[in-house]
Scaffold this active site. Sequence first.
Site, mmCIF file in Angstrom:
data_model
loop_
_atom_site.group_PDB
_atom_site.id
_atom_site.type_symbol
_atom_site.label_atom_id
_atom_site.label_comp_id
_atom_site.label_asym_id
_atom_site.label_seq_id
_atom_site.Cartn_x
_atom_site.Cartn_y
_atom_site.Cartn_z
ATOM 1 N N TYR A 44 -5.930 6.534 4.397
ATOM 2 C CA TYR A 44 -6.151 5.492 3.393
ATOM 3 C C TYR A 44 -5.399 4.210 3.750
ATOM 4 O O TYR A 44 -5.984 3.123 3.763
ATOM 5 C CB TYR A 44 -5.713 5.966 1.995
ATOM 6 C CG TYR A 44 -5.569 4.791 1.058
ATOM 7 C CD1 TYR A 44 -6.691 4.203 0.495
ATOM 8 C CD2 TYR A 44 -4.325 4.207 0.811
ATOM 9 C CE1 TYR A 44 -6.585 3.079 -0.313
ATOM 10 C CE2 TYR A 44 -4.206 3.093 0.016
ATOM 11 C CZ TYR A 44 -5.336 2.530 -0.550
ATOM 12 O OH TYR A 44 -5.226 1.411 -1.322
ATOM 13 N N GLU A 70 0.820 -1.206 0.000
ATOM 14 C CA GLU A 70 0.000 0.000 0.000
ATOM 15 C C GLU A 70 0.855 1.257 0.000
ATOM 16 O O GLU A 70 0.518 2.247 -0.651
ATOM 17 C CB GLU A 70 -0.951 -0.006 1.199
ATOM 18 C CG GLU A 70 -2.038 -1.069 1.140
ATOM 19 C CD GLU A 70 -2.982 -0.896 -0.047
ATOM 20 O OE1 GLU A 70 -3.029 0.215 -0.623
ATOM 21 O OE2 GLU A 70 -3.669 -1.865 -0.408
ATOM 22 N N ASP A 96 -9.218 5.334 -2.308
ATOM 23 C CA ASP A 96 -8.122 6.006 -3.004
ATOM 24 C C ASP A 96 -8.706 6.770 -4.187
ATOM 25 O O ASP A 96 -9.936 6.851 -4.352
ATOM 26 C CB ASP A 96 -7.049 5.001 -3.438
ATOM 27 C CG ASP A 96 -7.504 4.085 -4.567
ATOM 28 O OD1 ASP A 96 -8.711 4.097 -4.926
ATOM 29 O OD2 ASP A 96 -6.661 3.332 -5.101
#
Length: 287
Positions: A118, A35, A136
């Site tokens: 996020y 990520e 996102d």
Amino acid sequence: MTPLAAQALTWYDEHARDLPWRAPDATPWGILVSEVMLQQTPVVRVLPAWLNWLDTWPTPAHLAADTPAEAIRAWNRLGYPRRALRLHACATALVERHDGAVPSDVDELLALPGIGAYTARAVAAFAFGQREPVVDVNVRRFVARAVTGLADGGAATTPADFALVETLLPAEDAPRVSAAFMELGALVCVARSPRCGDCPVVATCAWRLAGQPPAEGPGRKPQGYAGTDRQVRGLMMALLRDARDPVPLRTLDAVWPDETQRRRALAGLVEDGLAHEVHDGLFSLPV
């Protein structure tokens, strides 16, 4: 499950890319690393870097035991190298606060260095199966078009975006639905020239039904690179990454003709913790 979620999930089951951080044996640490790497960087560039990173540092403890300099070297040309420093700081914090394990709690994830709203929710969802809205830019664009009829999701993620996506998540399979929204935004509902004919929700898409109105406000101009301080920083970082001994200032100066721009770029690297002045006129990666 809402029709939108069900249609997206059916499409995802057939079309999702086979990525190692989506595999059943992917670890929470591997998912966290993916990520961070995927922020502003396409999958094709992340994949080899991720594989090398996890081979070198399969756990946070392995990375924490190594130096920030080695993290930057492994980051290589992935871009935005401060992310490598943040991952190293994150690994150190995981060892110090969580015995080297990635926590599942969103608030504990948010308290880690370099982990934002996020990433914390993405790790909670994809690593621990929690019903967290993962939002996102691709998810924002897909949901904006499919649900609200807008051409894009705006310049930045807002609390309203998290709230809207959460209403679309089912009690079961929420992480896979989030992944489906993300994949649709990345592969089909793209910013320019969306492939509406391949979209599973085209018949009910609010943006299509509204006649595909253009985005409101000024468009975002792509960031340039050639001739910018970013390019100068990148050239200097390449020298520092490749060197095992301190690099003389004259060697760094040779990468760019404009002295003012060179000094500004080097000062920025030092300020960001990416370069370290060993002593007068000699520079290295952080130790």
